[in-house]
Write an enzyme that holds these catalytic residues in place. Structure first.
Site, PDB file in Angstrom:
ATOM      1  N   HIS A   1     -33.037  55.883 -19.144  1.00 22.60           N
ATOM      2  CA  HIS A   1     -34.187  55.768 -18.248  1.00 22.60           C
ATOM      3  C   HIS A   1     -33.842  56.549 -16.980  1.00 22.60           C
ATOM      4  O   HIS A   1     -32.991  56.134 -16.195  1.00 22.60           O
ATOM      5  CB  HIS A   1     -34.434  54.287 -17.932  1.00 22.60           C
TER       6      HIS A   1
ATOM      7  N   ARG B   1     -45.581  53.648  -5.275  1.00 21.25           N
ATOM      8  CA  ARG B   1     -45.058  52.784  -4.223  1.00 21.25           C
ATOM      9  C   ARG B   1     -43.579  53.089  -3.996  1.00 21.25           C
ATOM     10  O   ARG B   1     -42.967  53.868  -4.721  1.00 21.25           O
ATOM     11  CB  ARG B   1     -45.204  51.315  -4.625  1.00 21.25           C
TER      12      ARG B   1
ATOM     13  N   LYS C   1     -47.797  48.304 -24.467  1.00 20.03           N
ATOM     14  CA  LYS C   1     -47.698  48.149 -23.017  1.00 20.03           C
ATOM     15  C   LYS C   1     -49.054  47.783 -22.436  1.00 20.03           C
ATOM     16  O   LYS C   1     -50.094  48.291 -22.884  1.00 20.03           O
ATOM     17  CB  LYS C   1     -47.224  49.452 -22.359  1.00 20.03           C
TER      18      LYS C   1
ATOM     19  N   GLY D   1     -41.688  46.303 -15.471  1.00 17.63           N
ATOM     20  CA  GLY D   1     -41.028  45.881 -16.703  1.00 17.63           C
ATOM     21  C   GLY D   1     -41.746  44.762 -17.442  1.00 17.63           C
ATOM     22  O   GLY D   1     -41.254  44.285 -18.465  1.00 17.63           O
TER      23      GLY D   1
ATOM     24  N   GLU E   1     -47.098  53.398 -27.631  1.00 16.95           N
ATOM     25  CA  GLU E   1     -46.292  54.621 -27.653  1.00 16.95           C
ATOM     26  C   GLU E   1     -45.165  54.461 -28.665  1.00 16.95           C
ATOM     27  O   GLU E   1     -44.775  53.325 -29.005  1.00 16.95           O
ATOM     28  CB  GLU E   1     -45.640  54.877 -26.287  1.00 16.95           C
TER      29      GLU E   1
ATOM     30  N   VAL F   1     -37.662  49.557  -5.697  1.00 15.78           N
ATOM     31  CA  VAL F   1     -36.567  48.668  -5.309  1.00 15.78           C
ATOM     32  C   VAL F   1     -35.280  49.468  -5.117  1.00 15.78           C
ATOM     33  O   VAL F   1     -34.493  49.213  -4.204  1.00 15.78           O
ATOM     34  CB  VAL F   1     -36.354  47.579  -6.380  1.00 15.78           C
TER      35      VAL F   1
ATOM     36  N   GLU G   1     -44.278  56.485 -16.943  1.00 16.00           N
ATOM     37  CA  GLU G   1     -45.291  56.056 -15.993  1.00 16.00           C
ATOM     38  C   GLU G   1     -44.981  56.629 -14.622  1.00 16.00           C
ATOM     39  O   GLU G   1     -43.901  57.183 -14.392  1.00 16.00           O
ATOM     40  CB  GLU G   1     -45.358  54.529 -15.907  1.00 16.00           C
TER      41      GLU G   1
ATOM     42  N   LYS H   1     -52.148  52.875 -16.816  1.00 15.81           N
ATOM     43  CA  LYS H   1     -51.069  53.621 -17.484  1.00 15.81           C
ATOM     44  C   LYS H   1     -51.589  54.530 -18.598  1.00 15.81           C
ATOM     45  O   LYS H   1     -51.037  55.612 -18.833  1.00 15.81           O
ATOM     46  CB  LYS H   1     -50.026  52.651 -18.050  1.00 15.81           C
TER      47      LYS H   1
END
Length: 455
Positions: free
Chosen positions: A208, A292, A158, A165, A200, A295, A288, A116
């Site tokens: 979001h 992939r 992070k 998450g 950050e 969900v 980020e 990240k």
């Protein structure tokens, strides 16, 4: 095109991938742990191979067992789904070394964007806005303190290798920084095998917003619009919708074009999600990039009519995308709610147990992605997701009404099982959610009050 695809995952996503494979005329191989021997995908797939015990490290994360199953069954490609091995560059390389096509981005890209801190640097170089913070992993506690003073509190720590998450800690004052720094490193080491963390600025009352991008091997990169994922608990999403409500068109276009620019900058192939934080004054910053399937991909499929798994498979086989940017025309509104086996009244603690009743909703424009059924044992070894309930309607008001109706129809029971169903309905009914003005703080505010719970 391949003839056989091994699905290196479990649960609803494994079944969802296998269904698209069947529509493409491809044979599917399911892998399963002993805990999943009676799972829906094992029954659905053409072949099924047991690869280990319930613990993921001995089964779904055990690369030699997955590769051996692929070779033994004659699979030519591997679809990793999400979670588990989906963002493991070493696994992607091992697939290629064994003559298997990894249905996802090149290993080099996964490695770059999976780190990240490195991804922040790469995307900033491509012109994407990133939050003020460290330029790489924090080397010492002193670096953490100096960076936090420079960017200003509150800040968020992070894990460099984090995702889903997990591996995050919000710090609101200097007194809490060093304890959070050490605990986040310890958590990252235990969960991801990599203790590096970065820092950050943390935006209060943010939204979001994420953008879905798909790319082929011929230089094409197309966005499929955005999703609002602001309803979260512990930085993990509960409700997603597309398009994002109350998002000015000019801002929407800038975010989507930024995501395409970022994908092209690293030579991306396959499906990628660019996740942004949106401030109350409509400034956006990259958080980020997820290498992939997400969900929440069904909401994008519902508004665009595009099967993202089909595109992943055909792109991996070397074909160009089946559409151009000007052919993507989102229609209506789609909403997804994650029905988890969790008790919101106990901090969303998982509630494993036997399902004695499981009856999903139906009706027009209702999609339920699930692997559960009556008699299924919800075990303690995996994610608590039971079902993704997705609805579509011509406008947001109708979509929310349809979702509330669908959730009210769900019948889930078991001696120990509780679900998020009632809590989700309560969240949908909140005035700020109905108005489309909610932020990532919604669930925290709700849990300060009596929490809805139920089956």
């Amino acid at each position: 095109m391949f003839t056989t695809v091994l699905v290196a995952n479990r649960g609803e996503v494994a079944l969802r991938i296998a269904r698209t494979c069947r529509e493409l005329g491809l044979r599917t191989v399911a892998v399963y742990s002993t805990a999943d021997r009676d799972s829906a995908v094992v029954r659905f797939a053409d072949r099924a191979v047991r690869i280990g015990p319930p613990q993921a490290r001995g089964s779904y994360l055990h690369v030699p067992s997955v590769i051996e199953a692929a070779i033994a069954t004659g699979a030519e490609a591997v679809h990793p789904g999400y979670g588990f091995l989906s963002e493991d560059p070493d696994f992607a390389e091992i697939c290629e070394a064994n003559g298997l096509t990894f249905i996802g981005p090149p290993p080099r890209v996964i490695e770059q964007l999976g780190d990240k801190a490195m991804a922040r640097t790469l995307m900033a170089g491509a012109g994407l806005p990133v939050l003020p913070g460290s330029t790489g992993a924090l080397a010492t506690p002193g670096d953490a303190k100096e960076t936090a003073q420079r960017v200003g509190y509150p800040v968020i720590l992070k894990a460099v290798a984090g995702g889903g998450g997990r591996g995050m800690a919000v710090v609101r004052s200097e007194e809490g920084l060093l304890p959070a720094y050490h605990s986040t490193r310890a958590h990252a080491r235990a969960v991801f095998g990599d203790e590096r963390v970065y820092l950050e600025r943390f935006i209060e009352d943010a939204r979001h917003i994420e953008v879905q991008v798909v790319c082929d091997r011929h230089g094409a990169a197309v966005h499929l619009g955005e999703r609002d994922c602001s309803v979260q608990r512990r930085h993990q999403k509960l409700i997603e919708e597309s398009p994002a409500p109350n998002l000015p068109q000019e801002l929407r276009e800038r975010m989507c074009q930024a995501a395409v620019r970022g994908a092209l900058a690293v030579g991306y192939v396959g499906a990628a999600t660019f996740e942004f934080v949106l401030t109350p004054d409509h400034r956006f910053y990259l958080m980020e990039v997820n290498c992939r399937l997400q969900v929440e991909h069904p909401v994008t499929e519902m508004v665009t009519g595009i099967d993202l798994v089909r595109e992943q498979i055909t792109v991996a086989a070397g074909r160009p995308l089946s559409f151009r940017q000007d052919e993507v025309r989102p229609r209506g509104v789609a909403v997804e709610c994650r029905v988890n086996a969790e008790d919101p009244a106990r901090g969303f603690a998982p509630t494993p147990g036997l399902l004695t009743e499981f009856v999903p909703p139906g009706g027009p424009f209702v999609r339920v992605d699930t692997h559960a059924y009556p008699g299924w044992l919800v075990g303690p070894d995996y994610d608590s997701l039971l079902a993704k309930t997705v609805v579509w309607a011509p406008d947001r008001a109708q979509a929310l009404a349809r979702m509330d109706r669908a959730l009210s129809e769900f019948r889930i029971d078991g001696p120990a099982v509780r679900t998020t169903g009632a809590f989700l309905r309560e969240a949908l009914a909140r005035p700020e959610f109905r108005a489309g003005t909610h932020t990532t703080g919604l669930v925290a505010r709700m849990t300060e009050e009596p929490v809805a719970t139920g089956r």
